[in-house]
Design a protein around this motif. Structure first.
Motif, PDB file in Angstrom:
ATOM      1  N   TRP A  94      31.006  42.786  -8.160  1.00  0.00           N
ATOM      2  CA  TRP A  94      31.054  41.344  -8.388  1.00  0.00           C
ATOM      3  C   TRP A  94      29.643  40.755  -8.487  1.00  0.00           C
ATOM      4  CZ3 TRP A  94      35.496  39.346  -9.822  1.00  0.00           C
ATOM      5  CH2 TRP A  94      36.692  39.917  -9.378  1.00  0.00           C
ATOM      6  N   GLN A  95      28.637  41.447  -7.972  1.00  0.00           N
ATOM      7  CA  GLN A  95      27.264  40.935  -7.949  1.00  0.00           C
ATOM      8  C   GLN A  95      26.557  41.106  -9.299  1.00  0.00           C
ATOM      9  OE1 GLN A  95      25.948  39.437  -5.147  1.00  0.00           O
ATOM     10  NE2 GLN A  95      27.959  39.705  -4.202  1.00  0.00           N
ATOM     11  N   TRP A  96      26.672  42.313  -9.870  1.00  0.00           N
ATOM     12  CA  TRP A  96      26.034  42.636 -11.147  1.00  0.00           C
ATOM     13  C   TRP A  96      27.121  43.091 -12.119  1.00  0.00           C
ATOM     14  CZ3 TRP A  96      20.935  42.052 -12.505  1.00  0.00           C
ATOM     15  CH2 TRP A  96      20.068  41.674 -11.473  1.00  0.00           C
ATOM     16  N   PRO A  97      27.897  42.159 -12.635  1.00  0.00           N
ATOM     17  CA  PRO A  97      29.042  42.518 -13.486  1.00  0.00           C
ATOM     18  C   PRO A  97      28.604  43.059 -14.843  1.00  0.00           C
ATOM     19  CG  PRO A  97      28.714  40.144 -13.483  1.00  0.00           C
ATOM     20  CD  PRO A  97      27.731  40.710 -12.494  1.00  0.00           C
ATOM     21  N   ARG A  98      29.175  44.178 -15.210  1.00  0.00           N
ATOM     22  CA  ARG A  98      28.928  44.742 -16.534  1.00  0.00           C
ATOM     23  C   ARG A  98      30.162  44.505 -17.385  1.00  0.00           C
ATOM     24  NH1 ARG A  98      25.981  49.842 -14.138  1.00  0.00           N
ATOM     25  NH2 ARG A  98      23.857  49.124 -14.466  1.00  0.00           N
ATOM     26  N   ARG A  99      29.949  43.897 -18.538  1.00  0.00           N
ATOM     27  CA  ARG A  99      31.073  43.515 -19.392  1.00  0.00           C
ATOM     28  C   ARG A  99      31.965  44.715 -19.714  1.00  0.00           C
ATOM     29  NH1 ARG A  99      30.153  39.450 -24.267  1.00  0.00           N
ATOM     30  NH2 ARG A  99      28.285  40.702 -24.523  1.00  0.00           N
ATOM     31  N   GLY A 100      31.388  45.829 -20.111  1.00  0.00           N
ATOM     32  CA  GLY A 100      32.188  47.008 -20.453  1.00  0.00           C
ATOM     33  C   GLY A 100      33.011  47.518 -19.278  1.00  0.00           C
ATOM     34  N   ASP A 101      32.418  47.522 -18.092  1.00  0.00           N
ATOM     35  CA  ASP A 101      33.148  47.967 -16.899  1.00  0.00           C
ATOM     36  C   ASP A 101      34.311  47.036 -16.600  1.00  0.00           C
ATOM     37  OD1 ASP A 101      31.269  49.986 -16.681  1.00  0.00           O
ATOM     38  OD2 ASP A 101      30.238  49.118 -14.943  1.00  0.00           O
ATOM     39  N   TRP A 102      34.073  45.733 -16.705  1.00  0.00           N
ATOM     40  CA  TRP A 102      35.128  44.762 -16.419  1.00  0.00           C
ATOM     41  C   TRP A 102      36.245  44.875 -17.459  1.00  0.00           C
ATOM     42  CZ3 TRP A 102      34.058  39.364 -14.032  1.00  0.00           C
ATOM     43  CH2 TRP A 102      33.353  39.506 -12.830  1.00  0.00           C
ATOM     44  N   ALA A 132      39.633  41.209 -25.574  1.00  0.00           N
ATOM     45  CA  ALA A 132      40.560  41.019 -26.692  1.00  0.00           C
ATOM     46  C   ALA A 132      39.992  41.576 -28.001  1.00  0.00           C
ATOM     47  CB  ALA A 132      40.908  39.545 -26.855  1.00  0.00           C
ATOM     48  N   GLU A 133      38.664  41.602 -28.135  1.00  0.00           N
ATOM     49  CA  GLU A 133      38.047  42.151 -29.348  1.00  0.00           C
ATOM     50  C   GLU A 133      38.143  43.671 -29.418  1.00  0.00           C
ATOM     51  OE1 GLU A 133      34.064  41.031 -30.283  1.00  0.00           O
ATOM     52  OE2 GLU A 133      34.613  38.960 -30.691  1.00  0.00           O
ATOM     53  N   HIS A 134      38.328  44.332 -28.263  1.00  0.00           N
ATOM     54  CA  HIS A 134      38.242  45.786 -28.241  1.00  0.00           C
ATOM     55  C   HIS A 134      39.507  46.509 -27.800  1.00  0.00           C
ATOM     56  CE1 HIS A 134      33.997  45.777 -29.176  1.00  0.00           C
ATOM     57  NE2 HIS A 134      33.866  44.774 -28.348  1.00  0.00           N
ATOM     58  N   SER A 135      40.350  45.849 -27.050  1.00  0.00           N
ATOM     59  CA  SER A 135      41.515  46.526 -26.485  1.00  0.00           C
ATOM     60  C   SER A 135      42.602  46.756 -27.534  1.00  0.00           C
ATOM     61  CB  SER A 135      42.094  45.708 -25.327  1.00  0.00           C
ATOM     62  OG  SER A 135      43.248  46.354 -24.810  1.00  0.00           O
ATOM     63  N   GLN A 136      43.312  47.846 -27.360  1.00  0.00           N
ATOM     64  CA  GLN A 136      44.473  48.150 -28.200  1.00  0.00           C
ATOM     65  C   GLN A 136      45.758  47.633 -27.550  1.00  0.00           C
ATOM     66  OE1 GLN A 136      43.994  49.710 -31.271  1.00  0.00           O
ATOM     67  NE2 GLN A 136      41.890  49.278 -30.673  1.00  0.00           N
ATOM     68  N   HIS A 137      45.633  46.888 -26.457  1.00  0.00           N
ATOM     69  CA  HIS A 137      46.793  46.496 -25.669  1.00  0.00           C
ATOM     70  C   HIS A 137      46.992  44.980 -25.577  1.00  0.00           C
ATOM     71  CE1 HIS A 137      46.773  50.701 -24.710  1.00  0.00           C
ATOM     72  NE2 HIS A 137      45.532  50.581 -24.269  1.00  0.00           N
ATOM     73  N   THR A 138      46.427  44.249 -26.519  1.00  0.00           N
ATOM     74  CA  THR A 138      46.527  42.789 -26.468  1.00  0.00           C
ATOM     75  C   THR A 138      47.952  42.287 -26.688  1.00  0.00           C
ATOM     76  OG1 THR A 138      45.924  42.632 -28.803  1.00  0.00           O
ATOM     77  CG2 THR A 138      44.125  42.450 -27.185  1.00  0.00           C
ATOM     78  N   ALA A 139      48.817  43.097 -27.305  1.00  0.00           N
ATOM     79  CA  ALA A 139      50.200  42.668 -27.547  1.00  0.00           C
ATOM     80  C   ALA A 139      50.976  42.499 -26.243  1.00  0.00           C
ATOM     81  CB  ALA A 139      50.912  43.662 -28.455  1.00  0.00           C
ATOM     82  N   ARG A 140      50.477  43.040 -25.152  1.00  0.00           N
ATOM     83  CA  ARG A 140      51.140  42.895 -23.848  1.00  0.00           C
ATOM     84  C   ARG A 140      50.922  41.501 -23.234  1.00  0.00           C
ATOM     85  NH1 ARG A 140      51.669  47.753 -20.283  1.00  0.00           N
ATOM     86  NH2 ARG A 140      51.871  49.525 -21.671  1.00  0.00           N
ATOM     87  N   ARG A 156      33.254  35.629 -29.772  1.00  0.00           N
ATOM     88  CA  ARG A 156      33.855  34.410 -30.316  1.00  0.00           C
ATOM     89  C   ARG A 156      35.020  34.670 -31.254  1.00  0.00           C
ATOM     90  NH1 ARG A 156      31.010  29.860 -29.193  1.00  0.00           N
ATOM     91  NH2 ARG A 156      28.963  30.165 -28.289  1.00  0.00           N
ATOM     92  N   GLY A 157      35.543  35.892 -31.264  1.00  0.00           N
ATOM     93  CA  GLY A 157      36.676  36.191 -32.126  1.00  0.00           C
ATOM     94  C   GLY A 157      37.925  35.443 -31.692  1.00  0.00           C
ATOM     95  N   ARG A 158      38.750  35.118 -32.663  1.00  0.00           N
ATOM     96  CA  ARG A 158      40.015  34.433 -32.377  1.00  0.00           C
ATOM     97  C   ARG A 158      40.887  35.335 -31.512  1.00  0.00           C
ATOM     98  NH1 ARG A 158      42.367  29.998 -34.305  1.00  0.00           N
ATOM     99  NH2 ARG A 158      44.624  29.848 -34.141  1.00  0.00           N
ATOM    100  N   LEU A 159      41.437  34.790 -30.443  1.00  0.00           N
ATOM    101  CA  LEU A 159      42.289  35.568 -29.551  1.00  0.00           C
ATOM    102  C   LEU A 159      43.626  35.854 -30.222  1.00  0.00           C
ATOM    103  CD1 LEU A 159      41.537  33.740 -26.185  1.00  0.00           C
ATOM    104  CD2 LEU A 159      40.583  35.903 -27.008  1.00  0.00           C
ATOM    105  N   PRO A 160      44.166  37.064 -30.035  1.00  0.00           N
ATOM    106  CA  PRO A 160      45.415  37.439 -30.687  1.00  0.00           C
ATOM    107  C   PRO A 160      46.667  37.025 -29.924  1.00  0.00           C
ATOM    108  CG  PRO A 160      44.509  39.331 -29.576  1.00  0.00           C
ATOM    109  CD  PRO A 160      43.527  38.211 -29.385  1.00  0.00           C
TER     110      PRO A 160
END
Length: 179
Positions: free
Chosen positions: A39-47, A78-86, A115-119
């Motif tokens: 929580w102190q040094w959050p890495r976007r990819g890890d999160w 949302a830009e990278h996941s294959q599971h946004t349909a859930r 800034r991509g449109r959320l699916p």
């Protein structure tokens, strides 16, 4: 009885303390907090990887409830996941402007803002006096994400210091997705 929809709470940098509405929703409504390793040094990819892991651990449709950096997590994920349909919908509360010059160094890896449109449907809740994001920048992020906007008035960062308590207004915003 298992509900058909689960709600995942996505706190921001440093997590949400007990005074936050997210913590209150977790204890009173049984929503699930997505815990992060750092929580102190959050890495976007890890999160983002952690969100995928938690999402895949349950087959139910999901509502994402993000505060602050959690909003940036949703947009990047949302830009990278294959599971946004859930995801049935996302509540994005007080997204921070991580591109500001005064952003703490711990958050520099959250640049640029995705800034991509959320699916999936989303609602951005913005405060007119958020110390971490101007209303103009918040409105632009919401527009880029395709989010509906709810203006909360001058309520700071919509956190524990904002005195929201159980924040019934926020609960009402996600109610249609949970029903």
């Amino acid at each position: 009885m298992m509900t058909t929809t689960r709600v995942l709470l996505l706190p921001g940098w440093l997590n949400s303390d007990p005074s936050y509405w997210q913590s209150r929703w977790e204890s009173k409504l049984g929503f699930e907090r997505v815990e992060q390793a750092d929580w102190q040094w959050p890495r976007r990819g890890d999160w983002m990887a952690r969100l995928d892991e938690v999402l895949l651990g349950d087959e139910r449709a999901t509502v994402l409830v993000a505060h602050s950096l959690g909003c940036q997590l949703v947009s990047g994920w949302a830009e990278h996941s294959q599971h946004t349909a859930r995801v049935k919908g996302a509540l994005l509360v007080a997204p921070p402007d991580t591109e500001r010059e005064d952003t703490p160094p711990q958050l520099h890896n959250w640049r640029p803002i995705r800034r991509g449109r959320l699916p999936f449907p989303s609602i951005a809740v913005l405060s007119s006096n958020d110390p971490f994001c101007s209303l103009e920048r918040g409105m632009q992020m919401a527009a880029d994400w395709g989010s509906d906007v709810v203006l909360a008035g001058p309520r700071g960062h919509l956190n524990g210091k904002s005195g929201l308590g159980d924040w019934a207004e926020g609960q009402a915003l996600i109610a249609p997705w949970i029903a």
